[in-house]
Enzyme design. Structure first.
Site, PDB file in Angstrom:
ATOM      1  N   GLY A 116      10.688  -4.666   2.537  1.00 31.24           N
ATOM      2  CA  GLY A 116       9.619  -4.814   3.517  1.00 31.24           C
ATOM      3  C   GLY A 116       9.849  -6.098   4.293  1.00 31.24           C
ATOM      4  O   GLY A 116      10.957  -6.644   4.304  1.00 31.24           O
ATOM      5  N   SER A 117       8.812  -6.601   4.919  1.00 38.49           N
ATOM      6  CA  SER A 117       8.967  -7.798   5.752  1.00 38.49           C
ATOM      7  C   SER A 117       9.456  -8.997   4.950  1.00 38.49           C
ATOM      8  O   SER A 117      10.379  -9.705   5.369  1.00 38.49           O
ATOM      9  CB  SER A 117       7.638  -8.132   6.441  1.00 38.49           C
ATOM     10  OG  SER A 117       6.603  -8.326   5.489  1.00 38.49           O
ATOM     11  N   GLY A 177      10.945  -9.035   1.888  1.00 35.94           N
ATOM     12  CA  GLY A 177      12.268  -8.795   1.319  1.00 35.94           C
ATOM     13  C   GLY A 177      13.365  -9.001   2.345  1.00 35.94           C
ATOM     14  O   GLY A 177      14.391  -9.634   2.068  1.00 35.94           O
ATOM     15  N   ASN A 198       0.970 -10.882  -3.675  1.00 30.49           N
ATOM     16  CA  ASN A 198      -0.335 -11.457  -3.371  1.00 30.49           C
ATOM     17  C   ASN A 198      -1.276 -11.272  -4.554  1.00 30.49           C
ATOM     18  O   ASN A 198      -1.095 -10.383  -5.382  1.00 30.49           O
ATOM     19  CB  ASN A 198      -0.939 -10.769  -2.141  1.00 30.49           C
ATOM     20  CG  ASN A 198      -0.339 -11.286  -0.848  1.00 30.49           C
ATOM     21  OD1 ASN A 198       0.045 -12.457  -0.754  1.00 30.49           O
ATOM     22  ND2 ASN A 198      -0.249 -10.433   0.155  1.00 30.49           N
ATOM     23  N   LYS A 218      -3.622 -19.555  -3.324  1.00 26.65           N
ATOM     24  CA  LYS A 218      -3.263 -18.437  -2.449  1.00 26.65           C
ATOM     25  C   LYS A 218      -4.259 -17.286  -2.615  1.00 26.65           C
ATOM     26  O   LYS A 218      -4.605 -16.604  -1.642  1.00 26.65           O
ATOM     27  CB  LYS A 218      -1.853 -17.961  -2.778  1.00 26.65           C
ATOM     28  CG  LYS A 218      -1.320 -16.871  -1.838  1.00 26.65           C
ATOM     29  CD  LYS A 218      -1.105 -17.395  -0.447  1.00 26.65           C
ATOM     30  CE  LYS A 218      -0.623 -16.305   0.510  1.00 26.65           C
ATOM     31  NZ  LYS A 218       0.729 -15.824   0.210  1.00 26.65           N
ATOM     32  N   ASN A 237      -7.926 -11.743   4.077  1.00 25.41           N
ATOM     33  CA  ASN A 237      -7.401 -10.375   4.150  1.00 25.41           C
ATOM     34  C   ASN A 237      -8.470  -9.297   4.293  1.00 25.41           C
ATOM     35  O   ASN A 237      -8.417  -8.482   5.225  1.00 25.41           O
ATOM     36  CB  ASN A 237      -6.506 -10.090   2.937  1.00 25.41           C
ATOM     37  CG  ASN A 237      -5.114 -10.662   3.107  1.00 25.41           C
ATOM     38  OD1 ASN A 237      -4.878 -11.497   3.959  1.00 25.41           O
ATOM     39  ND2 ASN A 237      -4.192 -10.206   2.291  1.00 25.41           N
ATOM     40  N   SER A 291      -1.784  -9.178   6.236  1.00 25.36           N
ATOM     41  CA  SER A 291      -1.029  -8.081   5.622  1.00 25.36           C
ATOM     42  C   SER A 291      -1.931  -6.902   5.296  1.00 25.36           C
ATOM     43  O   SER A 291      -1.525  -5.742   5.414  1.00 25.36           O
ATOM     44  CB  SER A 291      -0.316  -8.572   4.358  1.00 25.36           C
ATOM     45  OG  SER A 291      -1.256  -9.084   3.419  1.00 25.36           O
TER      46      SER A 291
END
Length: 299
Positions: A9-10, A12, A102, A181, A189, A248
């Protein structure tokens, strides 16, 4: 040092391309088709008006054998149970695994993982996958990492050898690192996903900012955080610095993908239940996000 990246994905793609400057990197994809695309075109990182292509060896995940010195796992939290089953069935125990997910819901899964060293991290970069081999880096930061179990020697070597423009920072306490985080993710989110707004609008819109503050207060109460100011300032700064970014979770909702709501708000709701505390705002947001997933047929 040989490094494996699981998940294309983004995050990786970004990690594979950037770490390939200093290490021998292999990336493992969910589909054979994506591996073919990466091997053919390389991984393109777009940052502003700059473009850079990095040629990284790509393979389907079925070909991962865990023999690299260091494996970085970038799949979504809800994909971890199946992956962990595969890890535990490998003929040879992996040396070092770094989990970049996350939330904190995945921590309870890591005790089941068969590996010599297990590390966790939190990412400050902004990244958006444009296609199977292209990632847009729309926010620069660091990757914070810490030891969950095992020896820190290989992790320190990774930090020392990483490219200067893609720094990793060692943290002594993995729980505190992930907690910071988690609070950001739990506020930004779900609100941006439900409101369908960019991060900056949460503080630019007077009414949205009130909702943000109320949600923050409920979260810090559940987590028994006494000194709340640094955590709140962190949220405000992130909303400012990533004002034009889409979270995300918002991108997952828009794309009809499952979200990581269980790893983020699900973890907090479990904490609230354990302490016999009410969490009406978190419950409502959790149900709203799950409902949005249901609209897309993801539940």
């Amino acid at each position: 040092m040989k490094i494996g990246i699981i998940g294309a994905g983004s995050i990786g793609l970004l990690f594979a391309a950037c770490l390939n400057k200093s290490f021998e990197v292999k990336i493992y994809t969910r589909t054979p088709e994506q591996a073919v695309e990466i091997n053919k075109f390389g991984i393109e990182v777009q940052k502003g008006f700059e473009q850079e292509v990095s040629f990284v060896q790509a393979f389907p995940i079925t070909e991962w054998s865990g023999l690299e010195d260091f494996t970085i796992i970038t799949v979504k939290q809800y994909q971890l149970p199946e992956l962990i089953l595969n890890v535990n069935q490998l003929p040879e125990t992996p040396k070092s695994l770094l989990f970049l997910q996350n939330g904190m819901g995945h921590l309870k899964l890591l005790d089941q993982v068969r590996a010599h060293n297990i590390f966790v991290g939190s990412i400050e970069h902004g990244a958006l996958r444009d296609n199977s081999h292209t990632v847009i880096q729309n926010g620069e930061g660091v990757t914070n990492v810490a030891v969950f179990k095992g020896n820190s020697e290989l992790l320190r070597l990774l930090i020392k050898t990483a490219p200067e423009d893609f720094p990793l920072v060692m943290k002594e306490n993995y729980y505190e690192m992930l907690l910071k985080k988690l609070i950001v993710n739990a506020v930004v989110n779900p609100l941006t996903a439900i409101l369908r707004v960019k991060n900056g609008e949460l503080i630019q819109n007077h009414f949205f900012s009130k909702a943000l503050k109320n949600l923050f207060n409920e979260i810090t109460s559940i987590l028994n955080i006494e000194k709340q100011e640094p955590y709140f300032e962190q949220i405000i700064n992130i909303c400012k610095n990533t004002a034009n970014n889409r979270s995300s979770m918002l991108k997952d909702i828009e794309a009809g993908r499952p979200t990581e709501i269980d790893a983020i708000l699900g973890y907090l709701l479990e904490e609230a239940k354990r302490q016999n505390k009410n969490a009406p705002q978190l419950e409502n947001l959790y149900y709203l996000i799950k409902g949005k997933e249901l609209e897309k047929g993801e539940c």
